[in-house]
Design a protein around this motif. Structure first.
Motif, PDB file in Angstrom:
ATOM      1  N   LEU A  50       0.807  -1.222   0.000  1.00  0.00           N
ATOM      2  CA  LEU A  50       0.000   0.000   0.000  1.00  0.00           C
ATOM      3  C   LEU A  50       0.840   1.273   0.000  1.00  0.00           C
ATOM      4  O   LEU A  50       0.326   2.355  -0.289  1.00  0.00           O
TER       5      LEU A  50
ATOM      6  N   GLY B  20      -6.913   1.111  -1.476  1.00  0.00           N
ATOM      7  CA  GLY B  20      -5.816   1.913  -0.960  1.00  0.00           C
ATOM      8  C   GLY B  20      -5.894   2.156   0.525  1.00  0.00           C
ATOM      9  O   GLY B  20      -5.137   2.953   1.071  1.00  0.00           O
ATOM     10  N   TYR B  21      -6.781   1.466   1.219  1.00  0.00           N
ATOM     11  CA  TYR B  21      -6.892   1.623   2.669  1.00  0.00           C
ATOM     12  C   TYR B  21      -7.351   0.294   3.271  1.00  0.00           C
ATOM     13  O   TYR B  21      -7.747  -0.629   2.557  1.00  0.00           O
TER      14      TYR B  21
ATOM     15  N   ASN C 281       0.855   8.260   1.308  1.00  0.00           N
ATOM     16  CA  ASN C 281       0.438   7.876  -0.036  1.00  0.00           C
ATOM     17  C   ASN C 281      -0.926   8.488  -0.346  1.00  0.00           C
ATOM     18  O   ASN C 281      -1.928   7.781  -0.434  1.00  0.00           O
TER      19      ASN C 281
ATOM     20  N   GLY D 247      -3.811   7.203  -2.795  1.00  0.00           N
ATOM     21  CA  GLY D 247      -4.802   6.185  -2.462  1.00  0.00           C
ATOM     22  C   GLY D 247      -4.407   4.782  -2.819  1.00  0.00           C
ATOM     23  O   GLY D 247      -5.020   3.823  -2.377  1.00  0.00           O
ATOM     24  N   ARG D 248      -3.357   4.613  -3.621  1.00  0.00           N
ATOM     25  CA  ARG D 248      -2.880   3.283  -3.961  1.00  0.00           C
ATOM     26  C   ARG D 248      -1.365   3.281  -3.909  1.00  0.00           C
ATOM     27  O   ARG D 248      -0.716   4.309  -4.114  1.00  0.00           O
ATOM     28  N   GLY D 249      -0.819   2.115  -3.622  1.00  0.00           N
ATOM     29  CA  GLY D 249       0.631   2.009  -3.541  1.00  0.00           C
ATOM     30  C   GLY D 249       1.287   2.284  -4.880  1.00  0.00           C
ATOM     31  O   GLY D 249       0.914   1.718  -5.894  1.00  0.00           O
ATOM     32  N   ARG D 250       2.252   3.195  -4.866  1.00  0.00           N
ATOM     33  CA  ARG D 250       3.017   3.486  -6.069  1.00  0.00           C
ATOM     34  C   ARG D 250       4.482   3.264  -5.773  1.00  0.00           C
ATOM     35  O   ARG D 250       5.014   3.785  -4.796  1.00  0.00           O
TER      36      ARG D 250
END
Length: 251
Positions: free
Chosen positions: A43, A211-212, A226, A229-232
Protein backbone atom coordinates in the motif's frame (compact mmCIF):
# COMPACT_ATOMS: atom_id res chain seq x y z
CA UNK A 1 8.52 -2.55 -5.70
CA UNK A 2 11.13 -2.69 -2.93
CA UNK A 3 12.10 -6.11 -1.83
CA UNK A 4 10.57 -7.33 1.43
CA UNK A 5 13.35 -8.91 3.49
CA UNK A 6 12.02 -8.89 7.02
CA UNK A 7 8.91 -7.88 8.98
CA UNK A 8 8.59 -4.27 10.01
CA UNK A 9 9.33 -3.47 13.67
CA UNK A 10 6.38 -3.30 16.07
CA UNK A 11 5.80 -1.42 19.31
CA UNK A 12 3.70 -2.88 22.11
CA UNK A 13 2.72 0.68 23.07
CA UNK A 14 -0.07 0.35 20.52
CA UNK A 15 -0.88 -3.29 21.22
CA UNK A 16 0.03 -4.62 24.64
CA UNK A 17 -0.73 -8.20 23.61
CA UNK A 18 1.82 -8.19 20.76
CA UNK A 19 5.46 -8.62 21.89
CA UNK A 20 8.07 -6.59 20.03
CA UNK A 21 10.52 -9.41 19.35
CA UNK A 22 9.66 -12.39 17.09
CA UNK A 23 11.10 -14.85 19.59
CA UNK A 24 8.55 -13.77 22.19
CA UNK A 25 5.57 -14.06 19.85
CA UNK A 26 3.46 -17.08 19.04
CA UNK A 27 3.60 -18.46 15.47
CA UNK A 28 0.16 -16.92 14.91
CA UNK A 29 1.38 -13.50 16.02
CA UNK A 30 4.45 -13.70 13.78
CA UNK A 31 2.26 -14.68 10.86
CA UNK A 32 0.06 -11.65 11.55
CA UNK A 33 3.05 -9.28 11.66
CA UNK A 34 4.41 -10.66 8.38
CA UNK A 35 1.00 -10.35 6.73
CA UNK A 36 0.57 -6.80 8.01
CA UNK A 37 4.07 -5.89 6.81
CA UNK A 38 3.48 -7.20 3.32
CA UNK A 39 0.12 -5.44 3.09
CA UNK A 40 1.48 -2.05 4.18
CA UNK A 41 4.53 -2.45 1.96
CA UNK A 42 2.20 -2.92 -1.00
CA UNK A 43 0.00 0.00 0.00
CA UNK A 44 3.01 2.33 0.35
CA UNK A 45 4.64 1.32 -2.93
CA UNK A 46 7.44 -0.59 -1.22
CA UNK A 47 9.21 2.56 -0.08
CA UNK A 48 9.98 1.39 3.47
CA UNK A 49 12.02 -1.48 4.86
CA UNK A 50 15.66 -2.54 4.95
CA UNK A 51 17.45 -5.36 3.11
CA UNK A 52 21.08 -6.44 3.27
CA UNK A 53 22.73 -7.03 -0.12
CA UNK A 54 26.14 -7.93 -1.46
CA UNK A 55 26.85 -6.56 -4.92
CA UNK A 56 29.85 -7.02 -7.21
CA UNK A 57 29.90 -3.95 -9.43
CA UNK A 58 30.95 -4.18 -13.03
CA UNK A 59 30.15 -2.61 -16.38
CA UNK A 60 30.04 -3.90 -19.91
CA UNK A 61 32.15 -1.15 -21.41
CA UNK A 62 34.89 1.19 -20.29
CA UNK A 63 33.89 4.70 -19.36
CA UNK A 64 37.14 6.37 -20.45
CA UNK A 65 35.32 8.37 -23.13
CA UNK A 66 33.04 9.99 -20.59
CA UNK A 67 34.53 12.86 -18.59
CA UNK A 68 33.62 13.53 -15.91
CA UNK A 69 31.98 10.24 -14.95
CA UNK A 70 29.95 9.33 -11.90
CA UNK A 71 29.83 5.70 -13.01
CA UNK A 72 32.11 2.78 -12.34
CA UNK A 73 34.78 1.99 -14.86
CA UNK A 74 35.01 -1.78 -14.53
CA UNK A 75 35.21 -4.17 -17.46
CA UNK A 76 34.18 -7.75 -16.78
CA UNK A 77 33.58 -10.75 -18.98
CA UNK A 78 30.84 -13.29 -18.52
CA UNK A 79 31.34 -15.88 -15.76
CA UNK A 80 34.05 -18.26 -16.84
CA UNK A 81 35.65 -15.78 -19.25
CA UNK A 82 38.73 -13.70 -18.69
CA UNK A 83 38.52 -10.03 -17.76
CA UNK A 84 40.52 -6.97 -18.63
CA UNK A 85 40.77 -3.65 -16.80
CA UNK A 86 39.51 -0.36 -18.13
CA UNK A 87 42.05 2.35 -18.74
CA UNK A 88 40.73 4.94 -16.33
CA UNK A 89 39.96 4.57 -12.63
CA UNK A 90 37.68 6.80 -10.58
CA UNK A 91 37.02 7.42 -6.93
CA UNK A 92 33.22 7.04 -7.00
CA UNK A 93 30.69 4.35 -7.79
CA UNK A 94 26.90 4.47 -7.99
CA UNK A 95 25.04 1.64 -6.23
CA UNK A 96 21.33 0.73 -6.24
CA UNK A 97 19.94 2.84 -3.44
CA UNK A 98 19.02 4.27 -1.16
CA UNK A 99 22.08 3.22 0.82
CA UNK A 100 21.12 2.96 4.48
CA UNK A 101 24.47 1.65 5.76
CA UNK A 102 27.67 0.23 4.33
CA UNK A 103 28.46 -3.00 6.16
CA UNK A 104 31.79 -3.77 4.48
CA UNK A 105 33.75 -3.21 1.29
CA UNK A 106 35.87 -6.19 0.18
CA UNK A 107 38.81 -5.70 -2.18
CA UNK A 108 41.00 -8.69 -3.03
CA UNK A 109 39.62 -10.54 -0.01
CA UNK A 110 40.44 -7.76 2.44
CA UNK A 111 38.04 -5.39 4.18
CA UNK A 112 38.62 -1.74 3.40
CA UNK A 113 38.66 0.59 6.40
CA UNK A 114 35.36 2.50 6.80
CA UNK A 115 37.38 5.72 7.03
CA UNK A 116 38.44 5.22 3.42
CA UNK A 117 35.02 5.95 1.94
CA UNK A 118 31.78 7.86 2.40
CA UNK A 119 28.29 7.92 0.86
CA UNK A 120 27.08 10.93 -1.16
CA UNK A 121 23.49 11.59 -2.26
CA UNK A 122 22.35 8.29 -0.77
CA UNK A 123 23.65 6.23 -3.71
CA UNK A 124 27.28 7.19 -4.47
CA UNK A 125 30.14 5.40 -2.70
CA UNK A 126 33.16 7.70 -2.72
CA UNK A 127 36.79 6.97 -1.87
CA UNK A 128 38.07 9.71 0.44
CA UNK A 129 41.50 8.32 1.26
CA UNK A 130 43.14 9.38 -1.99
CA UNK A 131 42.66 5.96 -3.55
CA UNK A 132 40.45 4.72 -6.38
CA UNK A 133 38.23 1.69 -6.81
CA UNK A 134 39.69 -1.41 -8.45
CA UNK A 135 39.87 -1.16 -12.25
CA UNK A 136 38.54 -4.69 -12.80
CA UNK A 137 37.44 -7.91 -11.18
CA UNK A 138 36.94 -11.54 -12.06
CA UNK A 139 33.27 -12.47 -11.66
CA UNK A 140 34.05 -16.12 -12.35
CA UNK A 141 35.57 -16.61 -8.88
CA UNK A 142 33.88 -16.20 -5.46
CA UNK A 143 34.14 -12.99 -3.52
CA UNK A 144 36.94 -12.92 -0.98
CA UNK A 145 39.75 -13.91 -3.33
CA UNK A 146 42.39 -11.83 -5.13
CA UNK A 147 40.89 -10.15 -8.16
CA UNK A 148 37.45 -9.60 -6.61
CA UNK A 149 35.56 -6.54 -5.43
CA UNK A 150 32.28 -6.50 -3.49
CA UNK A 151 30.19 -4.09 -1.46
CA UNK A 152 28.01 -5.40 1.34
CA UNK A 153 25.41 -2.88 2.42
CA UNK A 154 21.92 -2.32 3.78
CA UNK A 155 19.58 -0.86 1.22
CA UNK A 156 16.27 0.87 1.84
CA UNK A 157 14.58 3.35 4.13
CA UNK A 158 13.84 2.76 7.80
CA UNK A 159 10.19 2.36 8.70
CA UNK A 160 9.06 5.67 10.28
CA UNK A 161 7.29 5.85 13.63
CA UNK A 162 3.91 6.15 11.92
CA UNK A 163 4.62 2.95 10.00
CA UNK A 164 5.62 1.13 13.18
CA UNK A 165 2.32 2.12 14.75
CA UNK A 166 0.38 1.15 11.62
CA UNK A 167 1.91 -2.31 11.30
CA UNK A 168 1.43 -2.93 15.03
CA UNK A 169 -2.24 -1.97 14.98
CA UNK A 170 -2.95 -3.91 11.80
CA UNK A 171 -1.17 -7.02 13.10
CA UNK A 172 -3.15 -6.74 16.34
CA UNK A 173 -6.41 -6.69 14.38
CA UNK A 174 -5.26 -9.70 12.36
CA UNK A 175 -4.51 -11.64 15.54
CA UNK A 176 -7.98 -10.81 16.85
CA UNK A 177 -9.51 -12.04 13.61
CA UNK A 178 -7.52 -15.27 13.72
CA UNK A 179 -8.57 -15.91 17.30
CA UNK A 180 -12.22 -15.34 16.48
CA UNK A 181 -12.46 -12.10 18.42
CA UNK A 182 -14.12 -8.91 17.27
CA UNK A 183 -11.98 -6.88 14.89
CA UNK A 184 -12.23 -4.07 12.34
CA UNK A 185 -11.05 -5.99 9.27
CA UNK A 186 -12.95 -7.06 6.13
CA UNK A 187 -14.66 -10.44 6.31
CA UNK A 188 -13.10 -11.78 3.11
CA UNK A 189 -10.16 -14.06 3.98
CA UNK A 190 -7.21 -15.76 2.30
CA UNK A 191 -5.01 -18.66 3.33
CA UNK A 192 -1.52 -17.90 4.70
CA UNK A 193 1.00 -20.64 5.50
CA UNK A 194 3.73 -20.23 8.10
CA UNK A 195 5.87 -22.85 9.80
CA UNK A 196 3.68 -25.58 8.36
CA UNK A 197 0.47 -24.09 9.73
CA UNK A 198 -2.25 -22.58 7.55
CA UNK A 199 -4.09 -19.46 8.74
CA UNK A 200 -7.17 -17.73 7.33
CA UNK A 201 -6.44 -13.99 7.28
CA UNK A 202 -8.08 -10.90 5.85
CA UNK A 203 -7.60 -10.84 2.08
CA UNK A 204 -5.49 -7.77 1.19
CA UNK A 205 -6.80 -7.59 -2.37
CA UNK A 206 -9.73 -5.48 -1.18
CA UNK A 207 -7.35 -3.11 0.56
CA UNK A 208 -5.03 -2.86 -2.43
CA UNK A 209 -7.90 -1.94 -4.71
CA UNK A 210 -9.16 0.75 -2.35
CA UNK A 211 -5.82 1.91 -0.96
CA UNK A 212 -6.89 1.62 2.67
CA UNK A 213 -7.59 -1.06 5.30
CA UNK A 214 -10.65 0.15 7.17
CA UNK A 215 -8.66 0.60 10.38
CA UNK A 216 -8.58 4.32 11.21
CA UNK A 217 -5.12 4.51 12.77
CA UNK A 218 -3.61 2.68 9.81
CA UNK A 219 -5.49 4.57 7.12
CA UNK A 220 -4.59 8.01 8.53
CA UNK A 221 -0.91 7.13 8.14
CA UNK A 222 -1.44 5.67 4.66
CA UNK A 223 -3.17 8.89 3.59
CA UNK A 224 -0.17 10.89 4.81
CA UNK A 225 2.49 8.87 2.99
CA UNK A 226 0.44 7.88 -0.04
CA UNK A 227 -2.27 10.48 -0.69
CA UNK A 228 -2.92 9.02 -4.16
CA UNK A 229 -4.80 6.19 -2.46
CA UNK A 230 -2.88 3.28 -3.96
CA UNK A 231 0.63 2.01 -3.54
CA UNK A 232 3.02 3.49 -6.07
CA UNK A 233 6.52 2.22 -6.41
CA UNK A 234 9.47 4.58 -6.28
CA UNK A 235 10.41 5.44 -9.90
CA UNK A 236 13.77 4.29 -11.20
CA UNK A 237 15.79 5.27 -14.25
CA UNK A 238 17.70 2.82 -16.43
CA UNK A 239 20.42 3.76 -18.87
CA UNK A 240 22.98 1.64 -20.75
CA UNK A 241 25.64 3.98 -19.40
CA UNK A 242 24.84 3.24 -15.75
CA UNK A 243 27.04 0.77 -13.92
CA UNK A 244 25.76 -2.79 -13.73
CA UNK A 245 25.72 -4.81 -10.51
CA UNK A 246 25.63 -8.49 -9.88
CA UNK A 247 24.07 -9.33 -6.52
CA UNK A 248 25.40 -12.30 -4.59
CA UNK A 249 22.51 -14.52 -3.44
CA UNK A 250 24.66 -17.20 -1.86
CA UNK A 251 28.21 -18.57 -1.85
Amino acid sequence: MAELCQPWPTDSTWCADLPNTPADRTPLQNAAVEHATRTLSLLTGGRYGLCEHTVRPYCTACQHQRTPSRHLYLQAGLPGQSWRPCTHAHDDITLPGPIHQIVAVHIDGRILSPTAYRVDDGVILVRQDGGVWPIGQNLAIPNGQPGTFAVRYIRGTSVPLGGVKAVTVLACELVAQLEGRRCRLPTRVTSVDREGVSYQMADPTEWLAAGYTGVDEVDVWLAEVNPAGRGRTIPTVWSPDVVQHRRTEWT
